[in-house]
Design a protein around this motif. Structure first.
Motif, PDB file in Angstrom:
ATOM      1  N   LYS A 151     -49.532 -25.491   8.983  1.00  0.00           N
ATOM      2  CA  LYS A 151     -50.652 -25.011   8.169  1.00  0.00           C
ATOM      3  C   LYS A 151     -50.243 -24.718   6.731  1.00  0.00           C
ATOM      4  CE  LYS A 151     -54.213 -21.389   7.992  1.00  0.00           C
ATOM      5  NZ  LYS A 151     -54.825 -20.241   8.718  1.00  0.00           N
ATOM      6  N   ASN A 152     -49.118 -24.022   6.553  1.00  0.00           N
ATOM      7  CA  ASN A 152     -48.720 -23.657   5.188  1.00  0.00           C
ATOM      8  C   ASN A 152     -48.413 -24.890   4.338  1.00  0.00           C
ATOM      9  OD1 ASN A 152     -46.360 -24.146   6.741  1.00  0.00           O
ATOM     10  ND2 ASN A 152     -45.105 -22.935   5.334  1.00  0.00           N
TER      11      ASN A 152
ATOM     12  N   PHE B 171     -50.029 -28.589   0.084  1.00  0.00           N
ATOM     13  CA  PHE B 171     -50.306 -29.968  -0.312  1.00  0.00           C
ATOM     14  C   PHE B 171     -51.645 -30.061  -1.037  1.00  0.00           C
ATOM     15  CE2 PHE B 171     -52.287 -34.083   1.060  1.00  0.00           C
ATOM     16  CZ  PHE B 171     -51.526 -34.916   0.249  1.00  0.00           C
ATOM     17  N   TYR B 172     -52.684 -29.468  -0.480  1.00  0.00           N
ATOM     18  CA  TYR B 172     -54.014 -29.588  -1.086  1.00  0.00           C
ATOM     19  C   TYR B 172     -54.144 -28.747  -2.364  1.00  0.00           C
ATOM     20  CZ  TYR B 172     -55.679 -32.511   2.679  1.00  0.00           C
ATOM     21  OH  TYR B 172     -55.862 -33.560   3.544  1.00  0.00           O
ATOM     22  N   GLU B 173     -53.333 -27.731  -2.502  1.00  0.00           N
ATOM     23  CA  GLU B 173     -53.302 -27.012  -3.786  1.00  0.00           C
ATOM     24  C   GLU B 173     -52.790 -27.932  -4.887  1.00  0.00           C
ATOM     25  OE1 GLU B 173     -50.888 -23.650  -2.825  1.00  0.00           O
ATOM     26  OE2 GLU B 173     -52.589 -22.399  -2.194  1.00  0.00           O
TER      27      GLU B 173
ATOM     28  N   LEU C 212     -55.131 -25.852  11.631  1.00  0.00           N
ATOM     29  CA  LEU C 212     -56.239 -25.467  10.757  1.00  0.00           C
ATOM     30  C   LEU C 212     -57.543 -25.588  11.529  1.00  0.00           C
ATOM     31  CD1 LEU C 212     -53.945 -26.633   8.692  1.00  0.00           C
ATOM     32  CD2 LEU C 212     -55.810 -26.500   7.046  1.00  0.00           C
ATOM     33  N   LYS C 213     -58.381 -24.591  11.391  1.00  0.00           N
ATOM     34  CA  LYS C 213     -59.702 -24.618  12.005  1.00  0.00           C
ATOM     35  C   LYS C 213     -60.730 -25.006  10.939  1.00  0.00           C
ATOM     36  CE  LYS C 213     -58.552 -21.354  15.667  1.00  0.00           C
ATOM     37  NZ  LYS C 213     -57.109 -21.499  15.451  1.00  0.00           N
TER      38      LYS C 213
ATOM     39  N   THR D 298     -62.457 -23.745   3.368  1.00  0.00           N
ATOM     40  CA  THR D 298     -61.812 -23.014   2.263  1.00  0.00           C
ATOM     41  C   THR D 298     -61.109 -23.982   1.320  1.00  0.00           C
ATOM     42  OG1 THR D 298     -61.507 -21.025   3.613  1.00  0.00           O
ATOM     43  CG2 THR D 298     -60.077 -21.271   1.696  1.00  0.00           C
ATOM     44  N   ILE D 299     -60.401 -24.955   1.894  1.00  0.00           N
ATOM     45  CA  ILE D 299     -59.718 -25.966   1.078  1.00  0.00           C
ATOM     46  C   ILE D 299     -60.739 -26.795   0.307  1.00  0.00           C
ATOM     47  CG2 ILE D 299     -58.289 -28.043   1.157  1.00  0.00           C
ATOM     48  CD1 ILE D 299     -56.874 -26.787   3.613  1.00  0.00           C
TER      49      ILE D 299
END
Length: 297
Positions: A18-19, A24-26, A49-50, A56-57
């Motif tokens: 998850k982290n 990555f998406y940041e 990830l749910k 949120t992403i």
């Protein structure tokens, strides 16, 4: 010069912690990518990830000027997975990429415009016409179809009077070739699918499978079979643009895809005809109507 071709990032096909996904998406949020597809499309057991995390992403990307799309599972095998697809379709904030006909049926039924991913077998303008009537607004060319086949479809769409359907082409990354009820990664670790111990997370870019001669053949990614070499037709952006393609899809198997996107954006902006973005072992056979495993030019 203003960039005319959109660059998109397909859903992450591999299972990362998850982290690492969030990090990555940041970085994607600060990249040259215009549109980002988010969500688990390979295996419903990958629950790092749910849906709330993906939303949120998506909001983070949207705040940075990116278009965010939620993608659905490709292979539906249980009622619980169908319920998961329904939740994605009902998110209420972001458009949805349907990766199987169950999602297409649901979105059509409730009147929500939708996108189809490369796993939906749309091989003719007539098939596209049927879905266009029910809400299809963008489609991604199945990876096994050639440029000549795409030209035929695009010409026929014009004849049918369909001018508002966007076309996107999978242009870089390991090709998603097939999905199975069996988990090949689990079997590699001598585990059953039901007791896989989430073994995909141990292989951040899948497991390479070679021929007896040692040549790259496939990449194993859980229930998914990918090409053994990285597909790369980024130098074809002008040919695509000439027939009306609106976007080129990149598929990430590492953070290197961000540099790839930047290089492609610069090439398009500079009108570089010879750009290839060459690097690792590549294939492009399908694009020229040959065996997909081949490097045809």
């Amino acid at each position: 010069m203003e960039k005319t071709m959109q660059i998109t990032l397909g859903p992450l096909l591999f299972f990362w912690p998850k982290n690492e996904v969030i990090s990555f998406y940041e970085k994607v949020a600060e990249s040259s990518i215009d549109r980002v597809y988010l969500g688990e499309v390979v295996c419903s057991k990958r629950r790092e990830l749910k849906l709330g995390d993906w939303l949120t992403i998506a909001k983070l990307l949207q705040a940075k000027g990116k278009e965010a799309i939620l993608s659905t599972l490709t292979l539906i095998e249980a009622e619980s997975e169908l319920a998961q697809v329904s939740k994605v379709c009902e998110n209420g904030d972001f458009s949805v990429e349907a990766n199987d006909m169950a999602a297409v049926h649901y979105l059509s039924k409730v009147g929500i415009p939708f996108i189809t991913g490369p796993s939906v077998n749309l091989y003719s303008a007539e098939a596209l016409q049927v879905l266009h009537r029910t809400g299809l607004k963008r489609w991604v060319l199945p990876v096994e179809l050639s440029f000549d086949h795409l030209k035929m479809i695009m010409n026929r769409l014009k004849e049918l009077g369909i001018h508002d359907l966007e076309t996107e082409v999978f242009s870089y990354g390991y090709l998603p070739l097939a999905y199975s009820a069996r988990c090949f990664t689990a079997r590699t670790h001598e585990l059953s699918k039901d007791s896989c111990e989430f073994s995909c997370i141990k292989s951040s870019a899948g497991i390479p499978l070679a021929t007896q001669e040692g040549d790259a053949l496939f990449t194993i990614n859980g229930i998914q079979t990918l090409s053994g070499s990285c597909h790369n037709i980024m130098d074809q952006w002008q040919a695509m643009e000439s027939i009306g393609v609106k976007a080129m899809r990149l598929s990430g198997h590492s953070e290197d895809v961000l540099k790839t996107a930047k290089d492609l954006a610069l090439a398009i902006g500079a009108m570089e005809k010879g750009y290839s973005g060459k690097g690792e072992l590549e294939c492009n056979g399908y694009w020229l109507g040959k065996e997909g495993i081949k490097k045809a030019y």
